[in-house]
Design an enzyme around this catalytic site. Structure first.
Site, PDB file in Angstrom:
ATOM      1  CG  ASP A 176     -35.974  18.967  25.482  1.00  0.00           C
ATOM      2  OD1 ASP A 176     -34.848  19.477  25.313  1.00  0.00           O
ATOM      3  OD2 ASP A 176     -36.300  17.860  24.997  1.00  0.00           O
ATOM      4  CB  SER A 233     -37.661  -3.061  13.111  1.00  0.00           C
ATOM      5  OG  SER A 233     -37.884  -1.935  12.281  1.00  0.00           O
ATOM      6  CB  ALA A 293     -36.260  13.449   8.946  1.00  0.00           C
ATOM      7  N   GLY A 294     -35.274  14.564  12.144  1.00  0.00           N
ATOM      8  CA  GLY A 294     -35.676  15.563  13.137  1.00  0.00           C
ATOM      9  C   GLY A 294     -37.166  15.499  13.439  1.00  0.00           C
ATOM     10  CB  SER A 340     -39.040  12.574  17.411  1.00  0.00           C
ATOM     11  OG  SER A 340     -38.460  12.000  18.559  1.00  0.00           O
ATOM     12  CG  ASP A 385     -38.109  14.504  20.663  1.00  0.00           C
ATOM     13  OD1 ASP A 385     -38.390  15.722  20.660  1.00  0.00           O
ATOM     14  OD2 ASP A 385     -37.044  14.051  20.210  1.00  0.00           O
TER      15      ASP A 385
END
Ligand code: ADP
Ligand code: MG
Length: 385
Positions: free
Chosen positions: A38, A69, A127-128, A130, A176
Site C-alpha cells: 500500500d 472505551s 492481531a493484524g 486492524s 486498512d
C-alpha cells in the site's frame, strides 16, 4: 451485532448520563493478499470482516470532545479547537486524531458541535486485523454524518490514515481504512493505492465450500517503532536508487536491473514488493476466472516472499502457515504488517477442525503459547448501526 449495539448504548448512558444520538460501526479487515504494497502505491486485496468496532455518539452544546472505551478506564477530554497531533497520546489518539484530521480536510473545528463518544469492539487488538482502522473508520463515519461534512468514503480513508500517521505516529498506508470503509458482503476490495480507485471482487468462499481461518498467534507487534518503519525506509531507498517515484512503477521485468543496482538486502525488499503486486493482480484474475480454489499457491508464495525476502514473519506465523498447508489448507500466509499478529488459511469447511487440532499440537510441541483461531466472513464496511 445487536448485542454489542445494546451494550454500547448502555455503556454510553452509564458514562455520560444520557442516551446516545446514534450508533455507528466499522469492521476490522483481513488482507487476502498484497502486504506492504500500500505505501508503495501498489495493489492490495483486503476484505472487511464480521468483527466490528461500535461507536455511540452524543452531541454537546459546547465545543468539547470526550472519548471513552470499554478498552480503557479514563475518559479523554479536549476542546475541539485545541486538537493537535502533539497533544494526543495513548489509545485516545486514534479517535481524537480522526477529529483533528477531519479539521485538516475542511471541518471547522471552531464551529462544529462538541461530541461524546463511547467505543466497544469485537476486533482483536494487535492481531493484524486492524482494530486501529476499525476505530478510526467508525469515528470518521460518525463525525462525517453528525458534522454534516459530506466527505466521500475515499476521503474518510485518507482522514483515518492521517490520524494514524500524525496523531498516533504509525507510518501505515491506506489499505486498512479503505477495507474498513469500502468492504461489502462476500467481496474483497481490489484497491489501487495510488489512484485510490477500487473494484469489488467476489470471493465466493462459501459457494466453493471454503472458509477463511484466522490464526492469531498472540505475538504482539508495534507498528509505530522498529521493523515496519525500517521496511518503509528500505522501499523508499529502493525506489530512489531505481529512479522511480514509488516501487509500484517497477515490474518483474525490472528485477535484473534491480539486482545490479541495489545491495542484496534492499534488492530482496524490492523483489517482495514487485512480486507481491503481481500476485495481487493474479489473485484477482484467478478469483474472477476460476474461483477461490485457484488462489492457494499465490497465498503461499506471498508468505514465502514475506518470510525470506521482506523478513517480516516470525516463527509462530511460519509454523501456523506450514501446519495449515500440510493439513489440507488451499493456501495460507501471514497477514498484516508482520512481526507477529495473525496468519490466514483458506480451508475446506470439513477440514477446519483437523487443521485447528494440528496447529494447536504443533504450537504445543514448539513450546509456543496456544494461538486463538476463528473464521471470518467478508462483511459490509462502515456505516450507521
Ligand atoms: P491492529 O490494528 O493490528 O489491531 P494497532 O497497533 O495498529 O493494531 O492498533 C491497536 C491500537 O488501537 C490499540 O493499542 C489501541 O490504542 C487502539 N484501539 C483499537 N481498538 C480500540 C478500542 N476499541 N478502544 C480503544 N482503543 C482501541
Ligand atoms: Mg493497525
Amino acid at each position: 451485532m445487536s448485542d454489542i449495539r445494546d451494550e454500547v448504548a448502555a455503556g454510553f448512558q452509564e458514562i455520560y448520563g444520557s442516551a446516545p444520538l446514534g450508533i455507528w460501526s466499522a469492521p476490522g479487515r483481513a488482507n487476502l493478499i498484497g502486504e506492504h504494497t500500500d505505501y508503495n502505491e501498489g495493489f492490495v486485496l483486503p476484505f472487511a470482516i464480521n468483527r466490528r468496532t461500535v461507536v455511540a455518539l452524543g452531541a454537546r452544546e459546547d465545543g468539547v470532545i470526550r472519548v471513552a472505551s470499554a478498552f480503557a478506564d479514563e475518559v479523554a477530554e479536549i476542546a475541539l479547537s485545541e486538537l493537535a497531533p502533539e497533544r494526543l497520546r495513548d489509545w485516545s489518539a486514534y479517535p481524537l486524531g480522526v477529529a483533528w484530521a477531519l479539521g485538516q480536510y475542511g471541518a471547522d473545528l471552531g464551529a462544529v458541535p462538541g461530541v461524546d463518544l463511547y467505543i466497544e469492539s469485537t476486533v482483536p487488538v494487535g492481531a493484524g486485523l486492524s482494530s486501529s482502522a476499525a476505530i478510526e473508520s467508525a469515528v470518521a463515519v460518525a463525525l462525517n454524518e453528525v458534522w454534516q461534512l459530506g466527505l466521500s468514503l475515499q476521503t474518510l480513508a485518507r482522514v483515518g490514515q492521517l490520524a494514524e500517521n500524525k496523531a498516533v505516529g504509525a507510518p501505515t498506508g491506506i489499505m486498512d481504512q479503505s477495507a474498513s470503509l469500502l468492504g461489502r458482503h462476500d467481496q474483497a476490495v481490489f484497491l489501487d493505492c495510488r489512484s485510490l480507485e477500487s473494484e469489488l471482487v467476489e470471493l465466493g468462499f462459501a459457494d466453493a465450500g471454503l472458509e477463511l481461518l484466522v490464526i492469531d498467534t498472540g505475538v504482539s507487534h508495534d507498528h509505530s517503532t522498529g521493523g515496519y518503519a525500517a521496511r518503509r525506509a528500505s522501499c523508499e531507498l529502493g525506489a530512489r536508487l531505481m529512479g522511480v517515484p514509488a516501487l509500484r512503477d517497477l515490474g518483474v521485468e525490472d528485477l535484473p536491473r534491480a539486482r545490479d543496482v541495489l545491495d542484496d538486502e534492499t534488492f530482496r525488499r524490492v523483489r517482495h514488493i514487485i512480486t507481491e503486486n503481481q500476485r495481487v493482480i493474479d489473485t484477482v484474475t484467478a478469483l474472477r476466472t476460476e474461483g477461490p480454489l485457484a488462489i492457494g499457491d499465490l497465498l503461499y508464495d506471498s508468505h514465502i516472499s514475506m518470510r525470506d525476502d521482506f523478513e517480516i514473519s516470525v516463527s509462530e506465523l511460519d509454523l501456523a502457515v506450514e501446519t495449515a498447508q500440510a493439513n489440507g489448507a488451499i493456501g495460507a500466509r501471514m497477514t498484516g504488517g508482520g512481526f507477529g499478529g495473525a496468519a490466514i488459511a483458506l480451508v475446506p469447511s470439513e477440514g477446519i477442525s483437523r487443521i485447528q487440532v494440528a496447529i494447536d499440537g504443533a504450537f504445543a510441541e514448539h513450546g509456543f503459547s496456544q494461538p486463538t483461531m476463528f473464521t471470518v466472513t467478508a462483511s459490509d464496511g462502515a456505516g450507521r448501526n
